[in-house]
Scaffold this motif. Structure first.
Motif, mmCIF file in Angstrom:
data_model
loop_
_atom_site.group_PDB
_atom_site.id
_atom_site.type_symbol
_atom_site.label_atom_id
_atom_site.label_comp_id
_atom_site.label_asym_id
_atom_site.label_seq_id
_atom_site.Cartn_x
_atom_site.Cartn_y
_atom_site.Cartn_z
ATOM 1 N N GLU A 66 35.228 49.733 48.187
ATOM 2 C CA GLU A 66 36.480 49.436 47.494
ATOM 3 C C GLU A 66 37.276 48.423 48.279
ATOM 4 O O GLU A 66 37.252 48.409 49.507
ATOM 5 C CB GLU A 66 37.324 50.712 47.387
ATOM 6 C CG GLU A 66 36.660 51.837 46.652
ATOM 7 C CD GLU A 66 36.719 51.621 45.157
ATOM 8 O OE1 GLU A 66 37.795 51.240 44.669
ATOM 9 O OE2 GLU A 66 35.683 51.815 44.498
ATOM 10 N N PHE A 67 37.993 47.575 47.553
ATOM 11 C CA PHE A 67 38.851 46.590 48.204
ATOM 12 C C PHE A 67 40.117 46.485 47.387
ATOM 13 O O PHE A 67 40.071 46.174 46.200
ATOM 14 C CB PHE A 67 38.131 45.239 48.269
ATOM 15 C CG PHE A 67 38.999 44.115 48.756
ATOM 16 C CD1 PHE A 67 39.025 43.771 50.095
ATOM 17 C CD2 PHE A 67 39.790 43.387 47.879
ATOM 18 C CE1 PHE A 67 39.806 42.727 50.554
ATOM 19 C CE2 PHE A 67 40.593 42.346 48.336
ATOM 20 C CZ PHE A 67 40.592 42.021 49.672
ATOM 21 N N VAL A 68 41.244 46.797 47.996
ATOM 22 C CA VAL A 68 42.502 46.693 47.269
ATOM 23 C C VAL A 68 43.466 45.847 48.072
ATOM 24 O O VAL A 68 43.680 46.088 49.260
ATOM 25 C CB VAL A 68 43.123 48.087 47.036
ATOM 26 C CG1 VAL A 68 44.464 47.959 46.342
ATOM 27 C CG2 VAL A 68 42.185 48.962 46.233
ATOM 28 N N PHE A 69 44.017 44.805 47.447
ATOM 29 C CA PHE A 69 45.021 43.995 48.123
ATOM 30 C C PHE A 69 46.267 43.933 47.258
ATOM 31 O O PHE A 69 46.179 43.613 46.075
ATOM 32 C CB PHE A 69 44.484 42.585 48.386
ATOM 33 C CG PHE A 69 45.517 41.664 48.984
ATOM 34 C CD1 PHE A 69 45.833 41.770 50.335
ATOM 35 C CD2 PHE A 69 46.186 40.740 48.206
ATOM 36 C CE1 PHE A 69 46.796 40.949 50.892
ATOM 37 C CE2 PHE A 69 47.158 39.922 48.770
ATOM 38 C CZ PHE A 69 47.459 40.024 50.107
ATOM 39 N N ASP A 70 47.398 44.260 47.857
ATOM 40 C CA ASP A 70 48.660 44.192 47.152
ATOM 41 C C ASP A 70 48.597 44.975 45.835
ATOM 42 O O ASP A 70 49.116 44.533 44.809
ATOM 43 C CB ASP A 70 49.000 42.718 46.863
ATOM 44 C CG ASP A 70 50.504 42.509 46.820
ATOM 45 O OD1 ASP A 70 51.228 43.457 47.195
ATOM 46 O OD2 ASP A 70 50.942 41.424 46.413
ATOM 47 N N GLY A 71 47.940 46.125 45.868
ATOM 48 C CA GLY A 71 47.906 46.991 44.696
ATOM 49 C C GLY A 71 46.867 46.640 43.651
ATOM 50 O O GLY A 71 46.703 47.358 42.675
ATOM 51 N N GLU A 72 46.165 45.515 43.836
ATOM 52 C CA GLU A 72 45.172 45.130 42.839
ATOM 53 C C GLU A 72 43.772 45.200 43.455
ATOM 54 O O GLU A 72 43.576 44.794 44.589
ATOM 55 C CB GLU A 72 45.430 43.686 42.363
ATOM 56 C CG GLU A 72 46.816 43.438 41.816
ATOM 57 C CD GLU A 72 46.972 43.931 40.381
ATOM 58 O OE1 GLU A 72 45.961 44.413 39.819
ATOM 59 O OE2 GLU A 72 48.082 43.846 39.831
ATOM 60 N N PRO A 73 42.787 45.685 42.710
ATOM 61 C CA PRO A 73 41.428 45.799 43.252
ATOM 62 C C PRO A 73 40.724 44.436 43.269
ATOM 63 O O PRO A 73 41.207 43.463 42.688
ATOM 64 C CB PRO A 73 40.740 46.738 42.268
ATOM 65 C CG PRO A 73 41.443 46.508 40.978
ATOM 66 C CD PRO A 73 42.859 46.189 41.326
ATOM 67 N N TYR A 74 39.584 44.426 43.923
ATOM 68 C CA TYR A 74 38.792 43.207 44.061
ATOM 69 C C TYR A 74 38.483 42.580 42.712
ATOM 70 O O TYR A 74 38.570 41.365 42.528
ATOM 71 C CB TYR A 74 37.489 43.544 44.807
ATOM 72 C CG TYR A 74 36.444 42.465 44.715
ATOM 73 C CD1 TYR A 74 36.670 41.214 45.296
ATOM 74 C CD2 TYR A 74 35.239 42.677 44.057
ATOM 75 C CE1 TYR A 74 35.725 40.218 45.216
ATOM 76 C CE2 TYR A 74 34.291 41.679 43.969
ATOM 77 C CZ TYR A 74 34.539 40.443 44.544
ATOM 78 O OH TYR A 74 33.616 39.463 44.446
ATOM 79 N N GLU A 75 38.152 43.432 41.723
ATOM 80 C CA GLU A 75 37.758 42.922 40.405
ATOM 81 C C GLU A 75 38.875 42.075 39.776
ATOM 82 O O GLU A 75 38.615 41.072 39.127
ATOM 83 C CB GLU A 75 37.407 44.075 39.454
ATOM 84 C CG GLU A 75 36.110 44.799 39.791
ATOM 85 C CD GLU A 75 36.219 45.671 41.029
ATOM 86 O OE1 GLU A 75 37.347 46.087 41.372
ATOM 87 O OE2 GLU A 75 35.179 45.913 41.678
ATOM 88 N N HIS A 76 40.117 42.486 40.033
ATOM 89 C CA HIS A 76 41.249 41.753 39.489
ATOM 90 C C HIS A 76 41.245 40.314 39.985
ATOM 91 O O HIS A 76 41.454 39.371 39.227
ATOM 92 C CB HIS A 76 42.551 42.451 39.893
ATOM 93 C CG HIS A 76 43.785 41.654 39.617
ATOM 94 N ND1 HIS A 76 44.332 41.561 38.361
ATOM 95 C CD2 HIS A 76 44.567 40.900 40.428
ATOM 96 C CE1 HIS A 76 45.397 40.784 38.420
ATOM 97 N NE2 HIS A 76 45.566 40.364 39.655
#
Lengths: 331, 704
Positions: B419-429
């Motif tokens: 999993e990768f989340v940056f600033d509340g949004e996941p990688y897929e975003h």
């Protein structure tokens, strides 16, 4: 199978594939040319329609294209080059002596220039900024970029016509009628004719080797490992030898490739010096649309380039221990 | 009698833009059996000095005056031939960059043999036997003497050059930054090896380095060079414990140390002097906080301090004690003391089990059979959290996957799992068309400030480029650029706008690289070894700058480095990586004080100590990390771990195996309350000679 054997097998397979492609390209391109080898005979009115059909059938030219292609492939891969259409003798009988004539001129010239110019190149690269360096670069670049026939003609004018040191034309004097290779080449008369074209081709090829060797050494000159060699107490010449050894790879590659291309001859040079080589023969054959002769000649040339490439690859792997033969991305 | 006597040596280089005075009137002497250190920043003339002794100066360099006497002979007056006889027979050399200093197309054994046979008339067989013997001495497999340099790792190559230096048992070995560019653990091993051997052979050593820590631990006497001048010299104990020269004080204070993690290291502001003229004033006066008119007038001579082996070149030697006290205060050096802990904000970046695997190429036959390819597990299940205004340090040896991790969280490389989340949004975003937004918010600063700036662009273009790309603040471009340059300390900014990278010093270039990253007002900064090419004082500058940015700008920073000491200085939290995994994580203070994982303990122990009076226990790890393709089962560190038990080899400990508060470690047998280093050292005493090749990795190091 060791890693090297696997590498070799892979390279061989690629070479064979390349040969097939080259052979097919020759076939197609020749068939795309307008006209046929008999056109001139027909226009001259010497042949009747009946005779033409017979001759075409004899050479198998009336068969469908794919059948021609198949039988062509079969024979050429067995080195059966067939009969020359215009000369009515076996193709190999026409080509072999010309090829030998070309090789005997160009191979020694290439080897000589590769050794001499590379050594000179390494030396001037080591003594960077010297007068000798500038002079040698200017001279060889000039020789390299002038079309070889101009240099050739210039040499002919100076050494043949003005100084009358050497003959201007041909491989042997007109009166000589030698039998077989040994008699042809092992004579002073041949040597007399040989010097001028040999010198011109040595000079023609020298520029590339000189620059490659010089650049290689210049690049290596400041490197850390040479500093360590120097710190070890190696003499100047020993250091230069190490620098040279380290810059050998491009020279080696270039040599192998040039060696392959020599089979095409130096057409302009052969024309200027009236040297009965393969290049001149090929031009004539194409003009006359002598299919079997052209096919065989081009096949030999392509094969030579492909084999030279293969040799270059193998030499590379041998001379540079860091070249990975496994071909993996990691290296 | 002293072995090497250098008197008033002056070396100059002639360049297109005039003469460079690299070494000015330097004198010192080395006695037999003594280890002598030469310290200084780059450009201080220390390598030039070594080259002058060896006669290896480049063709534009020349010894202007002075003498170099070796065993009573003046080396400067020797002919080429005589010099060649002295080289290696009497003076051997360990070069700076082990990676490039071996001839790539000659087997290592042959290179050593060449050194022997150039000077001694011995048969090939005898020379080979000697090479085998030497390989054994330096801890390499004697059966590998026919291997080529590329088949060895960096540390092993340095061992080869050491073996070469020993071949003829010289009287003096000159080692020019022998460990620069090596990992801290390897560095420790190499230094240890040099000392051990040199002890046995009873030769003298001239060690040149910019790490005073290394000198403090290995040398008896030293000279501190600055701007081609000897600033202070004498016995290591005197000079480093009680420096009397402001430059030495600055150098010592800027050397980061793990124990003082809560204190900001004090840097020396400014950059090294211009050496185009032979110095008339004190060379250090421009950067010296204690400079007076006297310093302007002349460069001070070296003054003998009474009753001890200690000389210092300063007009104010008498006030040394006072200066020493003041020098530890950043304000003395004109650096504002701004250390207000700001609260750490919300979580900015979070990864859970992040993976980056590389598929290995496999033979065609295997592919046809449908066998799964092997994977290099560069990043193997890393879970991290970074908050705003927090600096997370990631440490580990080279090859542990820390740079890949950096590039993966910058999404320069696609993660292959987790999993990768940056600033509340996941990688897929972000992968789904929002990459541009991500690229603006996340910036990365690369290792090499020299290569990462386009040499044909001015500072204005370099810093302005990201603005154009992202169409950000385009209407006030110039102002944005100037603001950012001022933020990173390039003042006055206007002066720099039209300069090209080659006109800037190393530290300024790195600042431009930082400015390039900051001009877009990012939320998150990834720094991949940004300081590894910089001198100590510049390194400290950069670390302080990052710390300040995190505190004032509210950005989150990931700082990747192998240099644990600087990580401890700059970070809030630390994550220690080994072979793609995080094996220990927690607050800096608690990791530095009580490391749990044996690997962390050894990393911490390998960092050199600048105080010569402190005896550090060397913890020398055996071998090199195993092959990341074919990992051992159980704990990946087990093959090198001194405490490994059967349990470790059977199953792998999770990161939560040991836990106290925020501090977590993946180990079944964590280092406990007892001082960890002692405990380890007991286990390991006497075994550091174990050859590197005993690890399963040795064969694989060949492939890179």
């Amino acid at each position: 199978m060791s890693e090297f054997q696997r590498f070799l097998a892979k390279r061989l397979a690629i070479s064979i594939l390349l040969t097939l492609v080259a052979v097919s390209v020759i076939f197609v391109v020749l068939r795309l040319l307008p006209g046929s080898p008999f056109e001139s005979l027909v226009t001259a009115g010497n042949l009747s329609q009946q005779q033409i059909t017979e001759i075409r059938a004899m050479y198998g030219l009336d068969q469908p294209m794919w059948r021609q292609y198949l039988s062509y492939l079969q024979s050429i891969l067995l080195f059966q080059f067939g009969y020359s259409i215009l000369r009515s003798q076996p193709v190999w009988g026409v080509l072999a002596p010309r090829l030998v004539n070309t090789l005997i001129l160009l191979v020694p010239a290439l080897v000589t220039t590769a050794v001499l110019s590379s050594l000179l190149g390494m030396y001037v690269g080591w003594n960077r900024g010297s007068k000798l360096e500038k002079l040698s670069i200017i001279a060889t670049t000039f020789l390299r970029s002038t079309p070889v026939f101009i240099t050739g003609i210039l040499f002919v004018i100076i050494f043949a016509y003005n100084l009358e040191l050497v003959p201007a034309f041909g491989m042997r004097s007109i009166s000589a009628s030698p039998e077989g290779y040994v008699e042809t080449f092992a004579s002073l008369d041949f040597l007399h004719h040989y010097i001028l074209p040999f010198t011109v081709s040595v000079l023609y090829y020298s520029g590339d080797f000189l620059l490659l060797a010089r650049n290689g050494v210049v690049e290596k000159r400041g490197s850390e490992f040479l500093k360590l060699h120097r710190a070890k107490g190696l003499s100047e010449m020993q250091q230069l030898a190490r620098a040279g050894r380290n810059s050998m790879l491009p020279i080696l590659t270039y040599f192998a490739l040039r060696l392959g291309m020599i089979f095409q001859g130096l057409i302009l040079l052969e024309v200027v010096f009236g040297w009965p080589g393969i290049g001149r023969e090929l031009v004539l054959a194409i003009q006359q649309q002598d299919y079997p002769l052209v096919q065989a000649a081009v096949f030999i040339m392509a094969l030579a380039v492909i084999v030279a490439n293969l040799v270059a690859d193998v030499l590379y792997a041998y001379f540079d221990p860091t070249v990975s033969t496994s071909g993996g991305g990691a290296a | 009698m002293s072995l090497l006597d250098i008197t008033d040596l002056t070396v100059t280089y002639s360049t297109d833009s005039g003469t460079v005075h690299a070494v000015n009137d330097v004198s010192f002497s080395i006695d037999e059996g003594v280890n002598y250190g030469l310290a200084g920043e780059s450009g201080s003339g220390k390598s030039t000095l070594a080259e002058a002794v060896l006669g290896l100066l480049p063709s534009n360099g020349s010894v202007e005056s002075g003498s170099i006497e070796f065993q009573g002979r003046d080396l400067t007056g020797l002919s080429e031939r005589e010099r060649r006889d002295v080289l290696w027979e009497d003076i051997a050399y360990i070069p700076q960059s082990a990676m490039d200093s071996l001839d790539p197309v000659m087997s290592t054994g042959a290179q050593i043999r060449q050194a022997i046979q150039t000077h001694r008339n011995v048969t090939d067989d005898k020379a080979r036997a000697r090479v085998r013997e030497l390989f054994e001495i330096v801890g390499l497999d004697p059966d590998r003497i026919d291997d080529y340099p590329h088949e060895f790792s960096g540390g092993m190559r340095q061992r080869v050059t050491i073996a070469m230096a020993l071949a003829l048992e010289p009287d003096l070995i000159i080692a020019d930054e022998p460990t620069t560019g090596l990992d801290v653990i390897v560095q420790d091993k190499i230094i240890d090896k040099i000392l051990e051997i040199q002890d046995r052979m009873d030769s003298s050593l001239l060690l040149i380095t910019h790490e005073i820590g290394v000198i403090a631990e290995t040398c008896d006497e030293l000279s501190i060079l600055y701007g081609g001048k000897a600033m202070e010299q004498g016995s290591v104990d005197n000079v480093l414990v009680n420096p009397t020269n402001p430059y030495t004080m600055g150098l010592k204070n800027s050397f980061p140390e793990i124990e003082e993690g809560d204190q900001d290291p004090v840097s020396i502001p400014g950059s090294p002097p211009n050496l185009s003229e032979s110095p008339s004033a004190c060379v250090f006066k421009d950067r010296c906080p204690f400079a007076t008119e006297e310093c302007e007038a002349s460069h001070p001579d070296l003054v003998d301090l009474p009753n001890r082996n200690h000389r210092s070149a300063c007009h104010h030697v008498t006030k040394a004690a006072q200066m020493r006290r003041d020098a530890t205060d950043p304000e003395t050096w004109g650096i504002p003391d701004s250390h207000d802990e700001s609260d750490r904000g919300e979580v900015l970046l979070e990864t859970d089990g992040l993976e980056k695997y590389y598929e290995q190429s496999q033979p065609l036959l295997e592919q046809l059979r449908g066998n799964d390819p092997n994977y290099v597990r560069a990043v193997d299940g890393v879970s991290l959290r970074v908050r705003r205004s927090e600096i997370l340090g990631i440490a580990g040896e080279s090859g542990c996957g820390k740079s890949t991790l950096g590039e993966t969280i910058a999404l320069l490389k696609q993660p292959t799992g987790g999993e990768f989340v940056f600033d509340g949004e996941p990688y897929e975003h972000y992968a789904d068309g929002n990459m541009r937004e991500f690229r603006r918010k996340v910036q990365i600063i690369f290792q090499d400030p020299f290569d990462s700036l386009n040499p044909r662009q001015t500072v204005r273009q370099l810093v302005g480029e990201p603005l154009t790309i992202h169409d950000y603040r385009t209407e006030e471009r110039e102002r944005a650029i100037i603001e950012t340059l001022e933020k990173v300390g390039l003042t006055p900014a206007r002066k720099f706008l039209d300069q090209y990278p080659h006109q800037l010093s190393g530290g300024q270039r790195q600042r431009v690289a930082v400015a390039k990253a900051l001009v877009l007002d990012p939320d998150f900064l990834i720094c991949d070894e940004p300081a590894s090419m910089l001198d100590v004082s510049l390194k400290v500058n950069l670390l302080n700058l990052l710390r300040e940015l995190a505190d004032t700008e509210d950005i989150g920073i990931v700082y990747i480095s192998h240099d644990l000491a600087s990580l401890v200085q700059v970070s809030d939290r630390l994550a220690i990586m080994y072979l793609g995994r995080v094996i220990e994580e927690g607050d800096v203070e608690s990791i530095a004080a009580e490391p749990k994982h044996p690997y962390t303990t050894s990393l911490l122990a390998a960092a050199p100590e600048k105080d010569p009076t402190v005896d550090r226990d060397r913890v020398l790890l055996d071998g090199e990390p195993p092959d990341p393709v074919d990992l051992p089962s159980g704990c990946v560190f087990a093959p090198r771990c001194p405490k490994a038990e059967d349990e470790c080899r059977e199953s792998e400990p999770g990161l939560d195996t040991v836990r106290s508060g925020e501090h977590r470690a993946a180990c079944y047998f964590p280092d406990g309350e007892t001082p960890a280093a002692d405990d380890l050292a007991d286990d390991r005493s006497g075994t550091y000679g174990d050859p590197e090749f005993s690890s399963p990795a040795s064969g694989d190091s060949a492939s890179d």
